[in-house]
Design an enzyme around this catalytic site. Structure first.
Site, PDB file in Angstrom:
ATOM      1  CD  GLU A   1      17.502   4.911  20.384  1.00 44.00           C
ATOM      2  OE1 GLU A   1      17.714   5.166  19.159  1.00 44.00           O
ATOM      3  OE2 GLU A   1      16.575   5.561  21.069  1.00 44.00           O
TER       4      GLU A   1
ATOM      5  CG  HIS B   1      16.616   3.274  15.419  1.00 42.18           C
ATOM      6  ND1 HIS B   1      15.912   3.427  14.613  1.00 42.18           N
ATOM      7  CD2 HIS B   1      16.093   3.873  16.500  1.00 42.18           C
ATOM      8  CE1 HIS B   1      14.535   4.123  14.874  1.00 42.18           C
ATOM      9  NE2 HIS B   1      14.841   4.252  16.198  1.00 42.18           N
TER      10      HIS B   1
ATOM     11  CG  HIS C   1      12.917   2.248  20.013  1.00 40.42           C
ATOM     12  ND1 HIS C   1      11.687   2.668  19.429  1.00 40.42           N
ATOM     13  CD2 HIS C   1      13.678   3.177  19.554  1.00 40.42           C
ATOM     14  CE1 HIS C   1      11.696   3.626  18.682  1.00 40.42           C
ATOM     15  NE2 HIS C   1      12.966   4.309  18.524  1.00 40.42           N
TER      16      HIS C   1
ATOM     17  CG  ASP D   1      12.689   7.256  15.869  1.00 42.77           C
ATOM     18  OD1 ASP D   1      13.864   7.394  15.827  1.00 42.77           O
ATOM     19  OD2 ASP D   1      12.290   6.155  16.445  1.00 42.77           O
TER      20      ASP D   1
HETATM   21 ZN   LIG Z   1      13.673   5.388  17.510  1.00 49.69          ZN
END
Ligand SMILES: [Zn+2]
Length: 145
Positions: free
Chosen positions: A33, A89, A91, A102
Site C-alpha cells: 500500500e 492510501h 488498496h 481504516d
Molecule cells: Zn485502507
C-alpha cells in the site's frame, strides 16, 4: 456502518493532476500500500497537493505514514494558509472502501480519507471518505477534466 445518503455530503475539489499523481504512486508501490498526505484549503474544500510519504508498515495490507515525513510537511506549511486536510492510501487488491482497520485508525471526522483501488488495473478507482466513529460517508470528488 456504511451510509449512502442522509444529508448531502459536501463535495471536495481535487485537481486531475493530483489524482493522477496519487494513482501513479499507488502503482509504483504495489503490491504494497502507498500512502501520503493531502494539502489544501479546508474552508474551500479544495485539495491542491498530494505529498507522497513513506509507508513504514512492513507487509502489504496496512499503511503507516512516516512521522518524519508528516513533521517535515507540517513545518513547510507553517505560516501559510494551507494545511493538511487529509490523507490517501492505496488498496492494491480490494475496493476503494475503508477497511475495518481504516475505520479503527480514523482519528478525525474533519480528515478526508482518499483511497485508490487498483483492483481493476486498467481503471483505478479513487474515492474520498469521511469517517466519524463507526459512521462512514463517501464524499463526492469534483475534478475538472
Ligand atoms: Zn485502507
Amino acid at each position: 456502518m456504511l451510509e449512502a445518503g442522509g444529508s448531502n455530503p459536501v463535495p471536495v475539489e481535487v485537481a486531475p493532476a493530483v489524482l493522477a499523481q496519487i494513482v501513479a504512486h499507488a502503482r509504483s508501490e504495489a503490491p504494497r500500500e502507498c500512502c501520503g498526505l493531502l494539502v489544501g484549503r479546508p474552508q474551500l474544500r479544495i485539495v491542491d497537493e498530494a505529498v507522497a510519504t513513506a509507508n513504514i508498515e512492513p507487509g502489504t495490507t496496512r499503511y503507516v505514514v512516516d512521522p518524519a515525513d508528516h513533521f517535515r510537511l507540517l513545518k513547510r506549511l507553517r505560516g501559510t494558509d494551507r494545511e493538511i486536510v487529509g490523507g490517501y492510501h492505496s488498496h492494491p487488491r480490494s475496493p476503494a472502501v475503508p477497511s475495518p482497520t481504516d475505520v479503527a485508525q480514523a482519528f478525525s471526522a474533519a480528515f478526508l480519507y482518499l483511497i485508490v483501488s487498483l483492483l481493476d488495473a486498467e481503471r483505478p478507482d479513487v474515492r474520498a471518505w469521511r469517517i466519524s466513529g463507526e459512521e462512514i460517508r463517501q464524499v463526492p470528488i469534483l475534478s475538472d477534466q
